[in-house]
Structures are given as C-alpha cells and as structure tokens.
Design a protein around this motif. Sequence first.
Motif, short mmCIF file in Angstrom:
data_model
loop_
_atom_site.label_atom_id
_atom_site.label_comp_id
_atom_site.label_asym_id
_atom_site.label_seq_id
_atom_site.Cartn_x
_atom_site.Cartn_y
_atom_site.Cartn_z
N LYS A 164 52.45 46.96 48.18
CA LYS A 164 51.92 47.58 46.96
C LYS A 164 51.14 46.62 46.05
CE LYS A 164 55.37 51.29 46.84
NZ LYS A 164 55.46 51.47 48.22
N VAL A 165 50.36 45.73 46.65
CA VAL A 165 49.51 44.84 45.85
C VAL A 165 48.03 44.95 46.25
CG1 VAL A 165 51.36 43.21 45.31
CG2 VAL A 165 49.93 42.82 47.32
N TYR A 166 47.71 45.83 47.17
CA TYR A 166 46.32 45.99 47.62
C TYR A 166 45.40 46.34 46.45
CZ TYR A 166 42.23 47.93 49.91
OH TYR A 166 40.93 48.19 50.30
N TRP A 167 45.91 47.06 45.49
CA TRP A 167 45.10 47.54 44.38
C TRP A 167 44.36 46.45 43.64
CZ3 TRP A 167 45.92 46.88 39.04
CH2 TRP A 167 47.08 46.18 38.68
N VAL A 168 44.86 45.21 43.65
CA VAL A 168 44.16 44.14 42.92
C VAL A 168 42.84 43.76 43.57
CG1 VAL A 168 46.27 43.21 41.87
CG2 VAL A 168 45.45 42.25 44.03
N LEU A 169 42.68 44.11 44.85
CA LEU A 169 41.40 43.85 45.52
C LEU A 169 40.31 44.80 45.06
CD1 LEU A 169 42.60 43.22 49.18
CD2 LEU A 169 41.63 41.55 47.61
N THR A 170 40.71 45.97 44.59
CA THR A 170 39.74 47.00 44.23
C THR A 170 39.67 47.27 42.73
OG1 THR A 170 41.41 48.72 44.59
CG2 THR A 170 40.01 48.14 46.47
N THR A 171 40.45 46.55 41.97
CA THR A 171 40.51 46.76 40.52
C THR A 171 40.15 45.45 39.81
OG1 THR A 171 42.30 48.34 40.86
CG2 THR A 171 41.98 47.54 38.62
N ALA A 172 39.19 45.54 38.91
CA ALA A 172 38.79 44.34 38.17
C ALA A 172 39.94 43.84 37.32
CB ALA A 172 37.58 44.66 37.28
N GLU A 173 39.95 42.54 37.13
CA GLU A 173 40.99 41.94 36.29
C GLU A 173 40.85 42.46 34.87
OE1 GLU A 173 42.64 37.53 34.96
OE2 GLU A 173 40.80 37.69 36.14
N PRO A 174 41.95 42.95 34.30
CA PRO A 174 41.89 43.43 32.92
C PRO A 174 41.58 42.29 31.95
CG PRO A 174 43.92 44.16 34.01
CD PRO A 174 43.26 43.15 34.91
N GLN A 211 51.72 47.36 23.87
CA GLN A 211 52.55 46.77 24.93
C GLN A 211 52.08 47.22 26.31
OE1 GLN A 211 54.88 44.37 24.49
NE2 GLN A 211 54.97 44.24 26.72
N ALA A 212 51.66 48.46 26.44
CA ALA A 212 51.21 48.98 27.74
C ALA A 212 50.01 48.17 28.26
CB ALA A 212 50.84 50.46 27.62
N GLU A 213 49.12 47.78 27.37
CA GLU A 213 47.96 46.99 27.76
C GLU A 213 48.39 45.59 28.21
OE1 GLU A 213 43.98 45.31 25.56
OE2 GLU A 213 44.68 47.33 24.97
N LYS A 266 51.04 42.83 35.04
CA LYS A 266 51.24 43.40 36.39
C LYS A 266 50.08 43.00 37.29
CE LYS A 266 52.56 47.20 39.23
NZ LYS A 266 52.93 46.36 40.35
N TRP A 267 48.85 43.10 36.78
CA TRP A 267 47.70 42.72 37.60
C TRP A 267 47.79 41.24 37.98
CZ3 TRP A 267 43.84 39.32 38.20
CH2 TRP A 267 42.81 39.66 39.09
N ALA A 287 40.44 32.07 41.80
CA ALA A 287 41.36 32.73 40.88
C ALA A 287 41.83 34.10 41.34
CB ALA A 287 40.71 32.85 39.50
N THR A 288 40.96 34.85 41.99
CA THR A 288 41.34 36.22 42.33
C THR A 288 41.26 36.46 43.84
OG1 THR A 288 39.13 37.19 42.17
CG2 THR A 288 40.40 37.04 40.12
N THR A 289 42.04 37.43 44.24
CA THR A 289 42.02 37.82 45.66
C THR A 289 40.66 38.40 46.04
OG1 THR A 289 42.98 39.95 45.07
CG2 THR A 289 44.49 38.24 45.78
#
Length: 180
Positions: free
Chosen positions: A36-46, A55-57, A63-64, A91-93
Amino acid sequence: MASFNPLARILEDNKLIIPNYIDWKRNLMLVLTAVKVYWVLTTAEPEEPTIDAPQAERDRKQKWTDDNEMAKCYILGSMSNVLQHQHVRMATTAEIMLNVKELFGVQNRTARLIVIKGLVCTKMVDGNPVRDHMLKMMGFLNELDILGAIMDAEMQIDILLTSLLMASESGPVGQDDVNG
C-alpha cells in the motif's frame, strides 16, 4: 535485503540488473501495491503545511513522507549495488523510477516488438488443441498489456481469429480441437 515482508522476497530474487528491467518493474509494482505505498509514485509530494494548517493536512504530508521512504527502501533494496549508489540521494520514488526508466526504458520498445512479432506470426498447429493455442495467444496479449502496448478488444479478436484461420488453410480444425 532482509525480508521484513514476505513480498520482499520477490524483489530479492529479481534485483534490477540491466537485462531485466521489465520483469523488475512488474514485480516492484506488485510489491508496492501489496504494501500500500504505490500511490506515492503517482501522487505529487504535498506542500509543506503551514504552522496553522489543519491536522489532516499535516497528517497527509507525514503519510506521504513515510510511504515514500518505505517505497524508496523497497526500490533501492531491489537494485544492484551500483544502481543503489546512483539513486540513493534522490528524494522521491518518482524521481528514482523516472531515472531508471530513462536508463532502461528502451528495452520496453524492443520487448514489445518481440512480443508483437510472436503474436502476429503464431498460427495454430494442426492436431493441437485450440485451448492450448488460445492460452499461448493470451500470454502474448497479457505480456503486451504489461509492456504498455495499447490494443483494443476488436484488434485482439481479429488477431486471434487470424491465427486460427492460418491453421485452417492447411486443413480444417477438428471438432476435438474446438472442444479442447
């Protein structure tokens, strides 16, 4: 790589070396999806949240960051030492995967061409069950899908039927073959 997840064994057994990029990437995507970490490949770093951000932000950013680090460990752990050294400071995947694609992506086109040739040149052999032939053809189609080739369903059916017709030119397909 110490296997703290049984799926990591897949990557341990299929470390990235020059000739296996396509297989490595397919296995890596399976593992990253399963953990459940594949999403970081397709989602820009916040963006870094402001001090007064909800707090949610802040939780989303954390989490990212955590999932990116986990994915990065899986990716780097599945590479040869030379490739690890080359990518460890990224820095990023997403950066790592883009760089690896630039290094090895040409293999993807070559692999697609080989599979396409197999698909269009394969014809059913008289006396062999239709089921076996269809499984072989479906294997080609699945491999093309994995390699990112886009072929609509109608074209796939046309190719499959043509492969059967080529066999019938040398004689009819027997009823036993149709029933498998």
